[in-house]
Every structure is written in C-alpha cells, then in structure tokens.
Design a protein around this motif. Structure first.
Motif, PDB file in Angstrom:
ATOM      1  N   GLY A  11       0.840  -1.309  -0.131  1.00  9.98           N
ATOM      2  CA  GLY A  11       0.075  -0.019   0.085  1.00  9.98           C
ATOM      3  C   GLY A  11       0.914   1.145  -0.034  1.00  9.98           C
ATOM      4  N   ALA A  12      -0.021   2.396  -0.539  1.00  7.95           N
ATOM      5  CA  ALA A  12       0.944   3.625  -0.548  1.00  7.95           C
ATOM      6  C   ALA A  12       0.748   4.168   0.584  1.00  7.95           C
ATOM      7  CB  ALA A  12       0.484   4.479  -1.765  1.00  7.95           C
ATOM      8  N   MET A  13       1.490   3.827   1.862  1.00 11.51           N
ATOM      9  CA  MET A  13       1.647   4.292   3.090  1.00 11.51           C
ATOM     10  C   MET A  13       2.967   4.469   3.558  1.00 11.51           C
ATOM     11  SD  MET A  13       2.167   1.388   4.997  1.00 11.51           S
ATOM     12  CE  MET A  13       2.197   1.999   6.630  1.00 11.51           C
ATOM     13  N   LEU A  14       2.842   5.600   4.670  1.00 11.40           N
ATOM     14  CA  LEU A  14       4.221   5.594   5.264  1.00 11.40           C
ATOM     15  C   LEU A  14       4.190   5.579   6.739  1.00 11.40           C
ATOM     16  CD1 LEU A  14       5.152   8.937   3.323  1.00 11.40           C
ATOM     17  CD2 LEU A  14       6.229   6.492   3.072  1.00 11.40           C
ATOM     18  N   ARG A  15       4.786   5.016   7.610  1.00 11.60           N
ATOM     19  CA  ARG A  15       4.810   5.174   9.068  1.00 11.60           C
ATOM     20  C   ARG A  15       5.215   6.588   9.474  1.00 11.60           C
ATOM     21  NH1 ARG A  15       3.353   0.401  10.509  1.00 11.60           N
ATOM     22  NH2 ARG A  15       3.587  -1.357   9.451  1.00 11.60           N
ATOM     23  N   SER A  16       4.642   6.949  10.421  1.00 10.17           N
ATOM     24  CA  SER A  16       4.972   8.300  11.093  1.00 10.17           C
ATOM     25  C   SER A  16       6.253   8.184  11.955  1.00 10.17           C
ATOM     26  CB  SER A  16       3.918   9.131  11.619  1.00 10.17           C
ATOM     27  OG  SER A  16       2.895   9.223  10.814  1.00 10.17           O
ATOM     28  N   PHE A  17       6.250   7.167  12.511  1.00  2.84           N
ATOM     29  CA  PHE A  17       7.415   6.897  13.774  1.00  2.84           C
ATOM     30  C   PHE A  17       7.689   5.582  13.643  1.00  2.84           C
ATOM     31  CE2 PHE A  17       3.787   9.606  15.346  1.00  2.84           C
ATOM     32  CZ  PHE A  17       4.642  10.642  15.659  1.00  2.84           C
ATOM     33  N   GLY A  19       8.249   2.617  15.546  1.00  2.00           N
ATOM     34  CA  GLY A  19       7.940   1.839  16.554  1.00  2.00           C
ATOM     35  C   GLY A  19       6.749   2.620  17.379  1.00  2.00           C
ATOM     36  N   ALA A  20       6.242   2.102  18.384  1.00  2.00           N
ATOM     37  CA  ALA A  20       5.068   2.611  19.199  1.00  2.00           C
ATOM     38  C   ALA A  20       5.299   3.985  19.644  1.00  2.00           C
ATOM     39  CB  ALA A  20       4.659   1.497  20.047  1.00  2.00           C
ATOM     40  N   VAL A  21       4.386   4.790  19.613  1.00  2.00           N
ATOM     41  CA  VAL A  21       4.612   6.076  20.335  1.00  2.00           C
ATOM     42  C   VAL A  21       3.309   6.225  21.162  1.00  2.00           C
ATOM     43  CG1 VAL A  21       4.141   8.661  19.932  1.00  2.00           C
ATOM     44  CG2 VAL A  21       5.382   7.079  18.111  1.00  2.00           C
TER      45      VAL A  21
ATOM     46  N   MET B 104      -3.912   2.056  -2.471  1.00  2.29           N
ATOM     47  CA  MET B 104      -3.772   1.911  -1.005  1.00  2.29           C
ATOM     48  C   MET B 104      -4.137   0.457  -0.279  1.00  2.29           C
ATOM     49  SD  MET B 104      -5.880   5.432  -0.235  1.00  2.29           S
ATOM     50  CE  MET B 104      -6.192   5.389   1.633  1.00  2.29           C
ATOM     51  N   MET B 203      -4.626  -4.296   8.774  1.00  2.00           N
ATOM     52  CA  MET B 203      -3.170  -4.109   8.723  1.00  2.00           C
ATOM     53  C   MET B 203      -2.851  -2.662   8.406  1.00  2.00           C
ATOM     54  SD  MET B 203      -1.055  -6.181   5.789  1.00  2.00           S
ATOM     55  CE  MET B 203       0.457  -5.857   5.196  1.00  2.00           C
ATOM     56  N   ASN B 204      -2.249  -2.015   9.380  1.00  2.00           N
ATOM     57  CA  ASN B 204      -1.626  -0.816   9.146  1.00  2.00           C
ATOM     58  C   ASN B 204      -2.838   0.255   9.179  1.00  2.00           C
ATOM     59  OD1 ASN B 204       0.928  -1.510   8.733  1.00  2.00           O
ATOM     60  ND2 ASN B 204       0.763  -1.375   6.506  1.00  2.00           N
ATOM     61  N   HIS B 211       0.505   3.383  16.340  1.00  4.74           N
ATOM     62  CA  HIS B 211       1.399   3.274  15.237  1.00  4.74           C
ATOM     63  C   HIS B 211       0.804   3.918  14.323  1.00  4.74           C
ATOM     64  CE1 HIS B 211       2.236  -0.553  17.572  1.00  4.74           C
ATOM     65  NE2 HIS B 211       3.539  -0.334  16.973  1.00  4.74           N
ATOM     66  N   PRO B 212       0.990   5.165  14.138  1.00  2.00           N
ATOM     67  CA  PRO B 212       0.436   6.074  13.212  1.00  2.00           C
ATOM     68  C   PRO B 212       0.984   5.721  11.839  1.00  2.00           C
ATOM     69  CG  PRO B 212       1.379   7.485  14.816  1.00  2.00           C
ATOM     70  CD  PRO B 212       1.711   6.053  15.344  1.00  2.00           C
ATOM     71  N   VAL B 213       0.188   6.031  11.001  1.00  2.00           N
ATOM     72  CA  VAL B 213       0.441   5.844   9.474  1.00  2.00           C
ATOM     73  C   VAL B 213      -0.183   6.817   8.401  1.00  2.00           C
ATOM     74  CG1 VAL B 213       1.265   3.270   9.409  1.00  2.00           C
ATOM     75  CG2 VAL B 213      -1.201   4.019   8.969  1.00  2.00           C
ATOM     76  N   THR B 214       0.377   7.258   7.440  1.00  2.00           N
ATOM     77  CA  THR B 214      -0.043   7.865   6.556  1.00  2.00           C
ATOM     78  C   THR B 214      -0.571   7.275   5.367  1.00  2.00           C
ATOM     79  OG1 THR B 214       1.392   9.659   7.115  1.00  2.00           O
ATOM     80  CG2 THR B 214       0.384   9.985   4.827  1.00  2.00           C
ATOM     81  N   HIS B 215      -1.708   7.157   5.053  1.00  2.00           N
ATOM     82  CA  HIS B 215      -2.340   6.285   3.872  1.00  2.00           C
ATOM     83  C   HIS B 215      -2.400   7.294   2.516  1.00  2.00           C
ATOM     84  CE1 HIS B 215      -3.503   2.377   5.109  1.00  2.00           C
ATOM     85  NE2 HIS B 215      -3.745   3.124   6.390  1.00  2.00           N
ATOM     86  N   GLY B 216      -2.128   6.484   1.410  1.00  4.57           N
ATOM     87  CA  GLY B 216      -2.303   7.238   0.061  1.00  4.57           C
ATOM     88  C   GLY B 216      -1.271   8.429  -0.097  1.00  4.57           C
ATOM     89  N   VAL B 217       0.075   8.217   0.310  1.00  3.42           N
ATOM     90  CA  VAL B 217       0.726   9.362   0.020  1.00  3.42           C
ATOM     91  C   VAL B 217       1.078  10.000  -1.475  1.00  3.42           C
ATOM     92  CG1 VAL B 217       1.982   8.635   2.014  1.00  3.42           C
ATOM     93  CG2 VAL B 217       2.699   7.947   0.082  1.00  3.42           C
TER      94      VAL B 217
END
Lengths: 130, 406
Positions: A11-17, A19-21, B104, B203-204, B211-217
């Motif tokens: 998926g076109a996703m990015l992790r902000s951090f 590990g856990a925050v 996504m 998942m994510n 575990h914050p993520v940005t989707h559809g970047v």
C-alpha cells in the motif's frame, strides 16, 4: 529509504514513527521517534524565498505566531518563543502578519539576508498618528 | 452481537438477495452505499437486516457513488471490513476512487451488477461497467447465476483480506438476468459462512493510534512506479494461488467447485466460445445440443477477469482450432476486450488458432440459443478451413443489415 519495489510495505502508506508512540501530544518534536519517511525529517527550506527573522527584544511571548503557523515551524518551549524552524518554514509570512508588538518581533527578510545584520537594522517603534 | 438468521438449506433468492445475504453473513463493519439500478436491492436488503438487528455494523448513506466508495476507502483504511454495491453510471462515478482503493491496498468488496453505460440511457445488463474497471487494480470475479453471486462473495473476502494480497475485489453479476431472477440457492448457516471468511484482521489501520501511518501518500516520479510495480506483481503472481486455495477450501466445505477458468466439454473440442456472465450457461446448453448432433464444441467461461488468467486459458485452449470471443460491451472503435486479451494469450501459447470476435447482448439484448448455434456453425467452419471464413468482428442480433469488420 527503501531500495526497490519489492522492499515496500503493501500500500502507498508511510509510517510516521519508528515503533510505537505513547502520548504524542506531550512529547516534544525533537523527542519523538520520527521515521525517515515522516515529512518532519525532510527539509523544505529550499521552497522559501523570504524568511522570518525573530527579534527576541520586542517579543511578548503571546504565542500568536506559534498558534497561527501552518507548519508548526515556530519553536516555543514552556510558552517562551525560542525561534524559527528553518527546515520546515516555507516563508508564508503569517507569523509576521499576526505579530502584535510594535515594532514587530518577527519580520520577513530575503532568504540570503544575514541574521545579525537584520537584527542590527531592526526598525524603530512606529509612532501612532493621531 | 447481531441476531442469527435461520436459513433453509435451499432458499429462492435472486442475485441481489444472494449478494446481500453474503454481505450479512460476513458481518461487515461499514457499508457506505448509494442506490443504483439494478444493484439497489443489495444495499436495500442490507439496510433491512441492519434495521432488524441482524447486523452489527454501520450503514452510511451518502450523496453519490463517488462518496460511497470514498466512505468505504476511509472505513477500510481505518481498519474495518467494508463492502458496497453499484452498477453502470454509479460504477463509472466510482472509477476515480477505485484506483485509490487498490493503490492503498484496501480489501474492499464491491458487488457490481453489470449494466450498460449511457448514452442512450439503459438500465439493462451488459458488461460495459465491468470492462471500465478492468485496469483499476481490483480483483474481478464473475458470477453466472445467483448461487455464484452468493458463493463468490465469500471467496472474494477471503482472497482480498489475505495479508499477502490486500487488494480490493469485485463480484460481478449480470443486471436483471442474474440480479432479478430468482433461483434455488444453496445456503450456508451464519456460523459456517462467517468462519470461512474469518475474523477481520486489520493491517496498518489508521485507528491503531500507537502506530500512526499516512495512507495514500504523494510519491510523484520518485516512487509511484515502484508502488504500481508491487501492486502489479502481487496481482500477477500472488493472487491466483490464493484464489485456487480459496476455491479448494470452499469445495471442501460446500462441495461446490469453482475454477479460475470454467471449461465445459473442451477436451476434444474443435471450436469453443469464450464468454462471461449468464451467457456461459446458455452456451453450456447449446454445446450439449450440438454435442448430441456429434459436433465437437465446448465452452470456456471466464471466472476471474482480473488478474487475467493467461496461463489457465492457454492450457484450456490446447488443441482447439477455432475460438469465438463473445464480448458483451460496445467495443467503440476496436475489438472487444475479451478478444484482445484472448489474442494475446493465443499468440503466446504458440499454437496458431482462428480467433473471431462476436459482440452481442448490448443493453440487455438477449443472446438466444439460435445466435449461439450460428456462432458455433461459423466457428466449426473456421476450424475446418483453418482460417477465418467470416469477418473477424461481427455484431450479433443487431437490427438492420449485418455489421461486420475486418
């Protein structure tokens, strides 16, 4: 950063951090485990043509610039103004616009302007016309 | 916990009811839907189940199909099991967001009740909307009757939600022909059906606040290609084994067998038609009748439209001399999609075959057994001659002088 298409997470996703925050809200930016893909780790300084320069002498720590900055680029610690985060400031000038002091404690200067020189030539207090 | 619904072993359901019952049994978290003929009853029935306590999830009423799919994408990214239904113009309005969902990698299930695209306006069935979504990165299953519409929904959920796949899937059925025609549908009880799909494992998901993520970047030229390559690779290599496994598991549970490519009497056939939807079962009947007359004919039904089952079709076409690709969508300036895809498959199979394109059934026009007999007669003549004896593209059942090209 990833090397090839097969190294990507699905998926076109990015992790902000990394590990856990826990409790992001009360953790200062410099203490957060931002991942490499977080935009906080990237500099957008080259987007800027003009930059705001901060003059501590006139600042009343009203936090207007801090709350109005769209890029969280005003650094404030314990409700005291510290300065500008030039990696993320895009030079929009909103902080200068909202600054209520006289003279203003933030002014826009050309990107190449020297900070000491700018502070030395800071304008005088404007007299109100009656 | 939602109430269980008592079902008889065989219920008289139309395709829409079958699809909505399947959606109820898998216990979806969010359905965001906008009604459109002929898929309206799917979400209508679903709303009834919700109102009567048979469903725990949320039903989101939106102002358009674009918003419906957008809502589904949001809910799926948040970490829920999500589905909706649409047809025709609604599907066309969804197309912009379909690419978001697949890019996504959100396992949304979309029940598409196939219907013609305007203009001229028409609520009846053809495969124009199915063809419109073929490059959107979704897995596409094709049901030929209400039973398939019911069963394929469970298979779609199981394949789509697999953590190695994580791609959205469509289940197609023919507008009115399947969606509004009631037949006996063998059912599963609620627990069996739910357990086949299992609990949804996100998942994510965006609601995982630790575990914050940005989707559809935004990726631009830097990484866009790599994301698409990954998606394409997963579709081409990972999806078929998972579908195969799901078909196997489903057969073990219910005794009903599905295949990626449905072959019927093709082993020693000289001529076959390749088609989708309700036409497949009509073709079965005609093939039976022609076989009784000693004609060597068979049928190939496409069960999985995307990813295109290139290898399985090449295998099924071995030894066959003449193929008729039956396209139920206006080709509007080229050969039909099925013809084009088959042509690619045939060329690479290394066996020279005679391939003909028949365009039929646009906007709900019937494909009768008489039409199919004519098509088979032409194909058998082609098989004997070893070359096309008729033009390569013909329009079947259109009024006025015969239209054919090339």
């Amino acid at each position: 950063m990833n090397n090839g298409w097969n190294d990507f997470e699905i998926g076109a996703m990015l992790r902000s951090f990394d590990g856990a925050v826990n409790d992001v809200a009360t953790t200062l930016q410099e203490d957060r485990p931002y991942s490499k893909s977080n935009s906080f780790t990237a500099s957008v300084a080259d987007w800027r043509i003009e930059k705001p320069i901060f003059n501590k002498d006139y600042c009343i720590d009203c936090q207007f610039c801090w709350i109005y900055c769209p890029d969280i680029s005003i650094i404030s610690r314990d409700k005291k103004m510290v300065g500008v985060d030039y990696d993320h400031c895009k030079g929009c000038g909103i902080c200068v616009e909202v600054c209520p002091t006289n003279p203003k404690s933030l002014l826009m200067f050309a990107e190449q302007e020297d900070e000491d020189k700018a502070l030395a030539g800071w304008p005088e207090k404007e007299k109100k016309e009656n | 916990m939602a109430d269980k619904m008592e079902l008889r072993d065989v219920e008289v359901w139309d395709g829409n009811m079958a699809a909505s019952q399947a959606l109820r049994q898998v216990q979806i978290d969010v359905v965001a839907a906008y009604p459109i003929t002929p898929s309206t009853p799917i979400v209508e029935n679903y709303g009834n189940y919700l109102a009567n306590g048979y469903i725990d999830g949320e039903f989101v009423m939106v102002e358009s199909e674009h918003a419906a799919m957008s809502g589904c994408i949001g809910a799926a990214a948040a970490g829920g099991r999500v589905a909706t239904a649409t047809s025709s113009q609604g599907f066309a309005l969804m197309v912009e967001t379909l690419y978001q969902a697949s890019g996504m990698r959100l396992p949304i299930i979309l029940n598409v009740v196939n219907r013609a695209l305007a203009a001229p306006l028409n609520v009846n069935g053809d495969h124009s909307d199915m063809y419109l979504g073929r490059d959107s990165g979704w897995i596409q299953f094709d049901a030929y009757n209400p039973q398939h519409a019911y069963d394929l929904n469970f298979i779609a959920f199981r394949v789509a939600e697999d953590h190695e796949i994580r791609l959205p899937a469509m289940v197609h059925q023919d507008g009115f022909l399947t969606s509004h025609t009631a037949q006996g549908v063998k059912t599963m009880d609620d627990d069996t059906a739910y357990n086949f799909v299992g609990e949804f494992k996100p998942m994510n998901d965006m609601l995982d606040l630790d575990h914050p993520v940005t989707h559809g970047v935004q990726t631009e030229e830097d990484w866009h290609f790599e994301h698409k390559a990954r998606q394409h690779n997963d579709l081409m290599t990972k999806v078929f084994p998972k579908i195969e496994a799901a078909f196997d598991a489903f057969e073990k549970m219910t005794g009903r067998r599905y295949n990626i490519v449905e072959t019927y009497k093709t082993e020693d056939a000289d001529a076959v038609v390749v088609c989708m939807g309700t036409s497949v079962e009509t073709a079965y009947e005609v093939a039976d009748e022609l076989r009784a007359d000693g004609k060597k004919v068979g049928v190939i039904g496409i069960r999985v439209v995307r990813p295109w089952p290139h290898a399985q079709i090449a295998e099924a076409l071995k030894g066959i001399k003449a193929i008729g690709a039956l396209d139920r969508s206006s080709p509007n300036g080229t050969f039909g999609m099925l013809y084009n895809e088959l042509a690619g498959t045939v060329v690479n199979s290394g066996e020279v075959k005679v391939l003909t394109n028949y365009v039929y059934g646009l906007g709900g026009r019937d494909l009768t057994k008489v039409h199919l007999r004519e098509i088979y007669a032409e194909l058998l003549a082609n098989a004997e001659a070893g070359k096309p004896t008729t033009p390569l593209q013909q329009l079947i059942g259109v009024r006025g002088p015969k239209i054919s090209f090339h």
